[in-house]
Scaffold this motif. Structure first.
Motif, PDB file in Angstrom:
ATOM      1  N   SER A   1      10.196 -11.376 -10.967  1.00 39.06           N
ATOM      2  CA  SER A   1       9.606 -12.607 -10.439  1.00 39.06           C
ATOM      3  C   SER A   1       8.094 -12.614 -10.608  1.00 39.06           C
ATOM      4  CB  SER A   1       9.962 -12.784  -8.965  1.00 39.06           C
ATOM      5  OG  SER A   1       9.233 -11.874  -8.182  1.00 39.06           O
ATOM      6  N   LEU A   2       7.517 -11.467 -10.960  1.00 39.66           N
ATOM      7  CA  LEU A   2       6.061 -11.428 -11.147  1.00 39.66           C
ATOM      8  C   LEU A   2       5.695 -11.725 -12.589  1.00 39.66           C
ATOM      9  CD1 LEU A   2       3.297 -10.821  -9.864  1.00 39.66           C
ATOM     10  CD2 LEU A   2       3.600  -8.470 -10.547  1.00 39.66           C
TER      11      LEU A   2
ATOM     12  N   ARG B   1     -19.894 -35.672   2.858  1.00 38.96           N
ATOM     13  CA  ARG B   1     -19.678 -34.381   2.228  1.00 38.96           C
ATOM     14  C   ARG B   1     -20.519 -34.278   0.957  1.00 38.96           C
ATOM     15  NH1 ARG B   1     -13.412 -33.290   1.132  1.00 38.96           N
ATOM     16  NH2 ARG B   1     -13.435 -34.230   3.186  1.00 38.96           N
TER      17      ARG B   1
ATOM     18  N   ARG C   1      13.373  -1.717 -10.400  1.00 47.15           N
ATOM     19  CA  ARG C   1      11.963  -1.735 -10.752  1.00 47.15           C
ATOM     20  C   ARG C   1      11.779  -2.419 -12.092  1.00 47.15           C
ATOM     21  NH1 ARG C   1       7.966   3.427 -10.550  1.00 47.15           N
ATOM     22  NH2 ARG C   1       6.240   2.037 -10.979  1.00 47.15           N
TER      23      ARG C   1
ATOM     24  N   GLU D   1      -0.518 -12.578  -9.586  1.00 46.26           N
ATOM     25  CA  GLU D   1      -0.345 -12.389 -11.029  1.00 46.26           C
ATOM     26  C   GLU D   1      -0.153 -10.921 -11.368  1.00 46.26           C
ATOM     27  OE1 GLU D   1      -3.995 -13.890 -12.581  1.00 46.26           O
ATOM     28  OE2 GLU D   1      -3.720 -15.854 -11.651  1.00 46.26           O
ATOM     29  N   VAL D   2       0.283 -10.671 -12.604  1.00 47.33           N
ATOM     30  CA  VAL D   2       0.348  -9.297 -13.090  1.00 47.33           C
ATOM     31  C   VAL D   2      -1.069  -8.854 -13.424  1.00 47.33           C
ATOM     32  CG1 VAL D   2       1.488  -7.728 -14.680  1.00 47.33           C
ATOM     33  CG2 VAL D   2       2.451  -9.974 -14.262  1.00 47.33           C
TER      34      VAL D   2
ATOM     35  N   GLU E   1     -14.412 -26.980  -0.298  1.00 49.09           N
ATOM     36  CA  GLU E   1     -13.473 -27.979   0.199  1.00 49.09           C
ATOM     37  C   GLU E   1     -12.070 -27.388   0.207  1.00 49.09           C
ATOM     38  OE1 GLU E   1     -13.564 -32.422  -1.086  1.00 49.09           O
ATOM     39  OE2 GLU E   1     -11.961 -31.466  -2.186  1.00 49.09           O
TER      40      GLU E   1
ATOM     41  N   ARG F   1       4.898 -11.244  -1.396  1.00 49.85           N
ATOM     42  CA  ARG F   1       4.777 -12.705  -1.386  1.00 49.85           C
ATOM     43  C   ARG F   1       4.848 -13.246   0.042  1.00 49.85           C
ATOM     44  NH1 ARG F   1       4.969 -14.828  -6.574  1.00 49.85           N
ATOM     45  NH2 ARG F   1       6.099 -13.523  -8.047  1.00 49.85           N
TER      46      ARG F   1
ATOM     47  N   PRO G   1       6.166   1.925  -5.471  1.00 51.17           N
ATOM     48  CA  PRO G   1       5.933   0.654  -6.168  1.00 51.17           C
ATOM     49  C   PRO G   1       5.877  -0.512  -5.181  1.00 51.17           C
ATOM     50  CG  PRO G   1       7.675   1.892  -7.231  1.00 51.17           C
ATOM     51  CD  PRO G   1       7.324   2.641  -5.994  1.00 51.17           C
ATOM     52  N   VAL G   2       5.091  -1.524  -5.540  1.00 51.84           N
ATOM     53  CA  VAL G   2       4.954  -2.695  -4.674  1.00 51.84           C
ATOM     54  C   VAL G   2       6.263  -3.475  -4.670  1.00 51.84           C
ATOM     55  CG1 VAL G   2       3.754  -4.889  -4.417  1.00 51.84           C
ATOM     56  CG2 VAL G   2       2.493  -2.867  -5.129  1.00 51.84           C
ATOM     57  N   LYS G   3       6.707  -3.853  -3.472  1.00 51.84           N
ATOM     58  CA  LYS G   3       7.892  -4.719  -3.369  1.00 51.84           C
ATOM     59  C   LYS G   3       7.401  -6.147  -3.437  1.00 51.84           C
ATOM     60  CE  LYS G   3      10.776  -1.688  -0.557  1.00 51.84           C
ATOM     61  NZ  LYS G   3       9.920  -0.708   0.139  1.00 51.84           N
ATOM     62  N   ILE G   4       7.663  -6.789  -4.566  1.00 52.22           N
ATOM     63  CA  ILE G   4       7.011  -8.070  -4.811  1.00 52.22           C
ATOM     64  C   ILE G   4       7.464  -9.138  -3.822  1.00 52.22           C
ATOM     65  CG2 ILE G   4       8.652  -8.712  -6.656  1.00 52.22           C
ATOM     66  CD1 ILE G   4       4.923  -9.483  -6.692  1.00 52.22           C
ATOM     67  N   GLY G   5       8.725  -9.118  -3.449  1.00 54.74           N
ATOM     68  CA  GLY G   5       9.229 -10.122  -2.498  1.00 54.74           C
ATOM     69  C   GLY G   5       8.522 -10.029  -1.162  1.00 54.74           C
ATOM     70  N   SER G   6       8.379  -8.803  -0.664  1.00 53.04           N
ATOM     71  CA  SER G   6       7.712  -8.608   0.623  1.00 53.04           C
ATOM     72  C   SER G   6       6.240  -8.993   0.535  1.00 53.04           C
ATOM     73  CB  SER G   6       7.811  -7.148   1.052  1.00 53.04           C
ATOM     74  OG  SER G   6       9.142  -6.735   1.034  1.00 53.04           O
TER      75      SER G   6
ATOM     76  N   CYS H   1       5.931  -4.494 -15.460  1.00 57.01           N
ATOM     77  CA  CYS H   1       4.770  -4.443 -14.572  1.00 57.01           C
ATOM     78  C   CYS H   1       4.950  -3.445 -13.435  1.00 57.01           C
ATOM     79  CB  CYS H   1       4.435  -5.829 -14.037  1.00 57.01           C
ATOM     80  SG  CYS H   1       5.733  -6.544 -13.044  1.00 57.01           S
ATOM     81  N   GLY H   2       6.147  -2.856 -13.314  1.00 54.88           N
ATOM     82  CA  GLY H   2       6.309  -1.736 -12.393  1.00 54.88           C
ATOM     83  C   GLY H   2       6.506  -2.076 -10.942  1.00 54.88           C
ATOM     84  N   VAL H   3       6.736  -3.343 -10.608  1.00 51.65           N
ATOM     85  CA  VAL H   3       6.927  -3.663  -9.198  1.00 51.65           C
ATOM     86  C   VAL H   3       8.407  -3.578  -8.835  1.00 51.65           C
ATOM     87  CG1 VAL H   3       4.913  -5.144  -9.119  1.00 51.65           C
ATOM     88  CG2 VAL H   3       7.146  -6.137  -9.590  1.00 51.65           C
ATOM     89  N   GLU H   4       8.651  -3.492  -7.545  1.00 48.63           N
ATOM     90  CA  GLU H   4      10.026  -3.368  -7.090  1.00 48.63           C
ATOM     91  C   GLU H   4      10.578  -4.746  -6.759  1.00 48.63           C
ATOM     92  OE1 GLU H   4      10.438   0.239  -4.719  1.00 48.63           O
ATOM     93  OE2 GLU H   4      11.837  -0.950  -3.526  1.00 48.63           O
ATOM     94  N   LEU H   5      11.838  -4.980  -7.157  1.00 46.15           N
ATOM     95  CA  LEU H   5      12.415  -6.315  -7.008  1.00 46.15           C
ATOM     96  C   LEU H   5      13.664  -6.284  -6.156  1.00 46.15           C
ATOM     97  CD1 LEU H   5      11.935  -6.873 -10.718  1.00 46.15           C
ATOM     98  CD2 LEU H   5      10.971  -8.445  -9.077  1.00 46.15           C
ATOM     99  N   GLU H   6      14.163  -7.460  -5.817  1.00 51.58           N
ATOM    100  CA  GLU H   6      15.410  -7.546  -5.059  1.00 51.58           C
ATOM    101  C   GLU H   6      16.572  -7.040  -5.905  1.00 51.58           C
ATOM    102  OE1 GLU H   6      13.740 -11.154  -3.692  1.00 51.58           O
ATOM    103  OE2 GLU H   6      12.819  -9.387  -2.825  1.00 51.58           O
TER     104      GLU H   6
ATOM    105  N   VAL I   1      -1.075  -7.640  -9.142  1.00 52.39           N
ATOM    106  CA  VAL I   1      -0.113  -6.592  -8.796  1.00 52.39           C
ATOM    107  C   VAL I   1       0.292  -5.837 -10.049  1.00 52.39           C
ATOM    108  CG1 VAL I   1       2.050  -6.121  -7.618  1.00 52.39           C
ATOM    109  CG2 VAL I   1       0.797  -8.202  -7.095  1.00 52.39           C
ATOM    110  N   ARG I   2       0.402  -4.538  -9.934  1.00 57.71           N
ATOM    111  CA  ARG I   2       0.958  -3.728 -11.007  1.00 57.71           C
ATOM    112  C   ARG I   2       1.387  -2.388 -10.422  1.00 57.71           C
ATOM    113  NH1 ARG I   2       0.692  -4.508 -16.429  1.00 57.71           N
ATOM    114  NH2 ARG I   2       1.755  -2.780 -17.408  1.00 57.71           N
ATOM    115  N   ASP I   3       2.587  -1.942 -10.783  1.00 54.21           N
ATOM    116  CA  ASP I   3       3.119  -0.654 -10.345  1.00 54.21           C
ATOM    117  C   ASP I   3       2.925  -0.438  -8.842  1.00 54.21           C
ATOM    118  OD1 ASP I   3       3.926  -0.044 -12.930  1.00 54.21           O
ATOM    119  OD2 ASP I   3       1.924   0.672 -13.453  1.00 54.21           O
ATOM    120  N   ASN I   4       2.100   0.581  -8.513  1.00 50.69           N
ATOM    121  CA  ASN I   4       1.931   0.939  -7.103  1.00 50.69           C
ATOM    122  C   ASN I   4       0.775   0.215  -6.441  1.00 50.69           C
ATOM    123  OD1 ASN I   4       3.841   2.731  -7.830  1.00 50.69           O
ATOM    124  ND2 ASN I   4       2.765   4.554  -7.122  1.00 50.69           N
TER     125      ASN I   4
END
Lengths: 433, 241
Positions: B19-20, B237, B3, A90-91, A81, A54, A47-52, B7-12, A111-114
């Motif tokens: 947070s997503l 411009r 997790r 976003e999800v 511009e 970002r 799974p995606v580590k959302i903090g990393s 949405c399935g993401v990994e969190l702190e 982002v979603r799951d993996n």
């Protein structure tokens, strides 16, 4: 006109630049359905580590300032511009390749799951530029996750300043004057299916064994791209021949496939904006039925011929030449857009029956390879004349075909995948979440 | 590692919400389930309260109540003063009539805010009645039908067009001021036309034309600033060719 790009970055805070030659058409034709947004996805094994992620995106933003822009209307042309915002993350639960709103960045991350995906407006860049951006984020992401990445790895380091060359409209650089204009091509065959109700765009992703398809292509002594284009043409021929009397009579008999070519590989340029052209191999069914081997031969030779550097220069000059004429530059923007919108179908889509874009085999540093499952490239939603298109991305032993479709029929995709299965190639459909 | 179930993401490790996508992480925090839930409902309540406080209708209703109290007490007070001073109703019927028509207009604005045509039609009707009453109070001079109603009608039509234009305007800035002063200029033209027909029975324009021309220049300048300069402060411009 040599210094066309010299007004770039007068002030690092609020720079602006003109649209590159290939991007000029898009603002005129974009609507809710023809969004000119394409997507690159990477599917990880974890799974995606959302903090990393970002943190990785923030790092990448600094290195690619030319993607942090919004589209603005000038009196004669559109321009891009600088917009001091962060890329939205976003999800991924909304329709794919949605249009970007006015006054927003032309890039988003989903982002979603993996998996995480980047959607780019084609106004900004092509698949080649977008992939470099994705690769950079991926590198930073794994570094954030604690993966040791060897020092040899080439990447866009935020510590290095972005070079002027990355901003350039490389088409203008390779423009040569006094090259004869190209002859207009005849109209091509188009798929007969009726359209879905809005929102129309759906996609079907199929995972194919790269080893097996490589083996089959090798037996025919051609590249995978040539092989896939030949399959595309062969299926189109089948569909064209299966039409009944009147509609068969009405349809054009030339089958032509548009294949985007990354020009960075032919003409040296570090540009991160659009720098691709098309080759369009064709078969003419008025000359009779083609066997698969005949199609392969025709495609192979036509692609070889059309990717010749001189011919590419000719095409660039044709495209850039018209935007350099003073009487065209002096037309107010709204009139230009009107003309472009009218010519979009007649000079563009009417000339080809299908699009297949191959990002090629993606290479990553070894440490990263085992963490990534596969990549997907989804081309911009096809317009109502083209109806279906296809994006191909390979990684490891997985080649992913992503078919974009706005019709009620999936006959084309079914036949395409069935053809591959008949050659004993393993095909697995990606389950849509 | 935590997790997100949505949405399935990994969190702190210490995350309570994703947070997503913003979904609360119930599974991982079963002990804190109540706290999270109550926190969420509290937040929802606070949000909805804040939201309701901000609705236009409520604001208008409060304004309507306050203005109603002020106007009605003003009517009563003026009538009383007038009656006590002169034993009969004389001058106070003017402010009383004006106040009642004002109050009717406020009521219309509160309850018919979305039905702009109906609102203006009823409002026009009552304003006409007000002028008619003034005519009666003053002893039926007859100016009301020939002068009052046409001017009021012109005013209402102008206001209506202006409201429509402003409502449909994609951007709201200096262009709104430009629209408004053009409307005022046009209103001057109508008014002079009506007055000249009333006094001389013929159509002639004088002062209102000067007003219109000056208004046109100013609004052209405002439009230019709004649509061109503001959007592209850098002219190079904007006009790059």
């Amino acid at each position: 006109m040599k210094n066309d790009n010299n007004h770039i970055r007068p002030d690092p805070g609020k720079f602006w630049f003109t649209l590159d030659n290939a991007a000029k058409i898009f603002p005129a034709v974009i609507n809710e359905e023809i969004t000119a947004v394409f997507r690159l996805s990477v599917i990880l094994k974890q799974p995606v580590k959302i903090g990393s992620l970002r943190k990785a995106v923030l790092l990448a933003e600094n290195r690619f300032p030319y993607y942090m822009v919004q589209l603005k209307e000038g009196f004669f042309w559109y321009y891009l511009e600088h917009l001091p915002q962060h890329i939205p993350i976003e999800v991924d639960d909304k329709p794919v390749c949605r249009k970007f709103q006015n006054g927003a960045l032309l890039i988003r991350i989903l982002v979603r799951d993996n998996s995480f995906s980047i959607e780019f407006s084609h106004i900004l860049t092509d698949g080649g530029g977008a992939f470099e951006f994705l690769r950079t984020i991926l590198l930073f992401y794994f570094a954030e996750c604690g993966v040791k990445i060897s020092a040899k790895t080439q990447f866009y380091n935020p510590a290095d300043p972005d070079s002027q060359e990355e901003y350039e409209d490389a088409y203008v650089r390779y423009f040569k004057e006094e090259i004869p204009p190209m002859v207009k091509r005849s109209k091509a065959f188009h798929l007969p299916y009726s359209l879905k109700s809005k929102p129309r765009f759906t996609r079907l992703n199929a995972i194919v064994s790269l080893e097996q398809i490589k083996q089959i292509a090798r037996e025919k002594e051609v590249s995978i791209t040539v092989y896939l284009v030949a399959v595309y043409l062969y299926i189109l021929q089948e569909i064209c021949e299966s039409l009944n009397g009147l509609s068969k009579y009405k349809k054009n008999k030339r089958l032509r496939i548009q294949i985007p070519i990354d020009l960075r590989k032919i003409l040296p340029s570090k540009t991160m904006r659009n720098f691709s052209l098309f080759v369009m191999p064709e078969i003419d069914l008025r000359l009779g039925h083609y066997t698969f081997d005949e199609i392969i031969k025709a495609v192979y030779h036509q692609i070889k011929l059309e990717t010749d550097e001189k011919l590419i220069n000719k095409n660039i000059s044709r495209n850039v030449g018209s935007e350099k004429k003073l009487y065209i530059r002096g037309i107010p923007l709204f009139l230009k857009s009107l003309v472009l919108r009218m010519k979009y179908y007649s000079l563009g889509t009417s000339q080809y029956s299908g699009v297949i874009t191959n990002l090629g085999k993606i290479e990553l540093p070894n440490e990263m390879c085992e963490l990534v499952d596969y990549f997907i490239i989804t081309p911009p939603p096809p317009n109502k004349m083209l109806k279906i298109n296809c994006g191909v991305a390979s990684f490891g032993n997985k080649m992913v075909l992503s078919f974009g479709n706005i019709t009620q029929s999936t006959e084309f995709e079914e036949r395409f995948l069935q053809f591959l299965k008949d050659q004993n190639i393993k095909v697995k459909r990606e389950i849509n979440k | 590692m935590i997790r997100c179930t949505n949405c399935g993401v990994e969190l702190e490790e210490n995350a309570n919400f994703c947070s997503l996508c913003g979904a609360p992480l119930l599974k991982m925090a079963t002990d804190n389930l109540d706290i999270i839930n109550s926190g969420k409902t509290l937040q929802d309540e606070k949000l909805s309260m804040d939201f309701q406080k901000l609705t236009g209708f409520q604001k208008r209703k409060i304004f309507w109540k306050i203005s109603g109290i002020i106007l009605i007490s003003a009517i009563i007070i003026t009538l009383l003063i007038d009656f006590i001073a002169s034993q009969t109703i004389t001058w106070s019927k003017y402010p009383a009539t004006i106040s009642s028509v004002l109050f009717i207009n406020f009521t219309l604005n509160t309850y018919l805010h979305k039905k702009i045509i109906l609102l203006l039609a009823i409002s026009f009707l009552f304003t006409t009645v007000m002028f008619f009453l003034f005519d009666i109070y003053a002893g039926e001079t007859g100016w009301e039908l020939k002068l009052g109603v046409p001017v009021i009608l012109a005013l209402y039509i102008t206001i209506y067009s202006l409201v429509f234009l402003i409502r449909d305007a994609k951007q709201k800035g200096l262009n709104i001021i430009a629209y408004s002063i053009i409307a005022a200029g046009l209103l001057c033209i109508y008014t002079e036309a009506i007055i000249s027909i009333f006094l001389q029975s013929s159509l002639s324009f004088g002062w209102s034309l000067i007003v219109l021309v000056s208004v046109a220049f100013i609004s052209a300048l405002l439009f230019y600033i709004h649509y061109r300069l503001k959007k592209a402060t850098d002219l190079k411009r904007f006009f790059h060719i």
